[in-house]
Design a protein around this motif. Structure first.
Motif, PDB file in Angstrom:
ATOM      1  N   GLU A 170       0.885  -1.088  -0.080  1.00  0.00           N
ATOM      2  CA  GLU A 170       0.065   0.056  -0.111  1.00  0.00           C
ATOM      3  C   GLU A 170       0.890   1.417   0.133  1.00  0.00           C
ATOM      4  O   GLU A 170       1.455   1.802   0.928  1.00  0.00           O
ATOM      5  N   PRO A 171       1.082   1.862  -1.136  1.00  0.00           N
ATOM      6  CA  PRO A 171       1.815   2.848  -1.291  1.00  0.00           C
ATOM      7  C   PRO A 171       1.622   4.009  -0.451  1.00  0.00           C
ATOM      8  O   PRO A 171       0.198   4.231  -0.170  1.00  0.00           O
ATOM      9  N   ILE A 172       2.501   4.899   0.089  1.00  0.00           N
ATOM     10  CA  ILE A 172       2.002   6.114   0.979  1.00  0.00           C
ATOM     11  C   ILE A 172       2.557   7.384   0.258  1.00  0.00           C
ATOM     12  O   ILE A 172       3.252   7.304  -0.854  1.00  0.00           O
ATOM     13  N   ALA A 173       2.129   8.649   0.749  1.00  0.00           N
ATOM     14  CA  ALA A 173       2.681   9.885   0.399  1.00  0.00           C
ATOM     15  C   ALA A 173       4.180   9.917   0.400  1.00  0.00           C
ATOM     16  O   ALA A 173       4.515   9.472   1.564  1.00  0.00           O
ATOM     17  N   GLY A 174       4.808  10.397  -0.399  1.00  0.00           N
ATOM     18  CA  GLY A 174       6.321  10.411  -0.572  1.00  0.00           C
ATOM     19  C   GLY A 174       6.737  11.280  -1.438  1.00  0.00           C
ATOM     20  O   GLY A 174       6.223  12.360  -1.959  1.00  0.00           O
ATOM     21  N   MET A 175       7.993  11.473  -1.374  1.00  0.00           N
ATOM     22  CA  MET A 175       8.783  12.561  -2.182  1.00  0.00           C
ATOM     23  C   MET A 175       9.040  12.037  -3.734  1.00  0.00           C
ATOM     24  O   MET A 175       9.325  10.916  -4.048  1.00  0.00           O
ATOM     25  N   LYS A 230       3.375  13.560  -2.066  1.00  0.00           N
ATOM     26  CA  LYS A 230       2.452  13.399  -2.888  1.00  0.00           C
ATOM     27  C   LYS A 230       2.238  12.010  -2.896  1.00  0.00           C
ATOM     28  O   LYS A 230       3.311  11.058  -2.847  1.00  0.00           O
ATOM     29  N   MET A 231       1.003  11.396  -3.309  1.00  0.00           N
ATOM     30  CA  MET A 231       0.907   9.979  -3.547  1.00  0.00           C
ATOM     31  C   MET A 231       1.450   9.512  -4.736  1.00  0.00           C
ATOM     32  O   MET A 231       1.475  10.305  -5.850  1.00  0.00           O
ATOM     33  N   PRO A 232       2.007   8.415  -4.841  1.00  0.00           N
ATOM     34  CA  PRO A 232       2.509   7.813  -6.336  1.00  0.00           C
ATOM     35  C   PRO A 232       1.458   7.820  -7.258  1.00  0.00           C
ATOM     36  O   PRO A 232       0.203   7.649  -7.050  1.00  0.00           O
ATOM     37  N   ASP A 233       1.908   8.556  -8.393  1.00  0.00           N
ATOM     38  CA  ASP A 233       0.961   8.160  -9.737  1.00  0.00           C
ATOM     39  C   ASP A 233       1.104   6.928 -10.382  1.00  0.00           C
ATOM     40  O   ASP A 233       2.009   6.385 -10.907  1.00  0.00           O
ATOM     41  N   SER A 234      -0.040   6.246 -10.298  1.00  0.00           N
ATOM     42  CA  SER A 234      -0.312   4.941 -10.714  1.00  0.00           C
ATOM     43  C   SER A 234       0.062   4.964 -11.961  1.00  0.00           C
ATOM     44  O   SER A 234       0.420   3.809 -12.941  1.00  0.00           O
TER      45      SER A 234
END
Length: 237
Positions: A170-175, A230-234
């Motif tokens: 489950e990706p999280i907000a990151g750089m 920001k949340m990862p762009d799928s």
């Protein structure tokens, strides 16, 4: 004027002008230089020798030098070069047996992996141990198809310089790291305590760690420059 080289002078080709006991000195020189070179390469680290072990990389260098000099330098006796090649191969064989028979020897010779990304943040201590900078780590992650540190649960810089990446379930907000910061640097923010509450969710620009408290310095790397997480762009996956 130097004396002309006599072709197929077997004494020169095989032994040169040195006494036979000089072969013992060559043996000593080879072992000493091998150990010294190995130490230097071990110190530099493995990021420049991806796909090769430390021992294999050193074998290529040592054999290339020993073989090349004997091919076209008339003052390099063949027996001397053959002795050097033999000693190098025997040393490498010995190291191979040590690595196969002992985990401690494998660690001492090849090194250990470095844990460079954990739960979406960089580990500057681990990267500095291998002499690799933040921009190089981010480049390696992009090669693996990573566009945001929030996608990464764990990443290890292996002993041979390759990068192992394990994506978060489950990706999280990151750089964001795409586009590369060298091409398009994200907006940077220097916080004061009063500004924190009005700011969007931020991550440290140096390590990517998310901050959940009103801290103006990163709790992980002590950095003081922030950027929006920001949340990862799928669509980039």
């Amino acid at each position: 004027m130097d004396q002309a080289v006599i072709p197929f002078d077997w004494a020169r080709m095989l032994l040169g002008e040195e006494p036979p006991t000089f072969l013992l000195e060559i043996l000593f020189r080879t072992v000493l230089i091998y150990i010294y070179t190995f130490g230097l390469i071990r110190w530099i680290g493995g990021r420049s020798i991806s796909q090769l072990s430390m021992v294999e990389f050193l074998l290529v260098i040592a054999l290339g030098s020993a073989v090349g000099d004997s091919l076209f330098y008339p003052d390099v006796p063949l027996l001397h070069a053959m002795l050097v090649i033999t000693v190098i191969v025997l040393i490498n064989k010995g190291l191979d047996y040590l690595i196969l028979g002992s985990d401690k020897a494998q660690t001492a010779i090849n090194g250990i992996p470095n844990w460079i990304v954990r739960s979406g943040r960089l580990n500057p201590d681990q990267t500095s141990n291998r002499g690799i900078g933040k921009s190089e780590v981010l480049a390696l992650l992009r090669i693996k198809g990573i566009s945001n540190l929030g996608e990464v649960e764990h990443a290890f810089l292996e002993a041979n310089g390759d990068l192992s990446v394990f994506r978060a379930r489950e990706p999280i907000a990151g750089m964001p790291i795409v586009p590369p910061h060298e091409i398009c640097e994200p907006p940077l923010i220097e916080l004061t305590s009063r500004e924190w509450e009005a700011s969007p969710k931020l991550c440290c620009f140096e390590c990517g760690m998310l901050q959940s408290r009103a801290e103006t310095a990163c709790l992980h790397c002590k950095g003081g420059v922030w950027t929006e997480a920001k949340m990862p762009d799928s669509s980039l996956a």
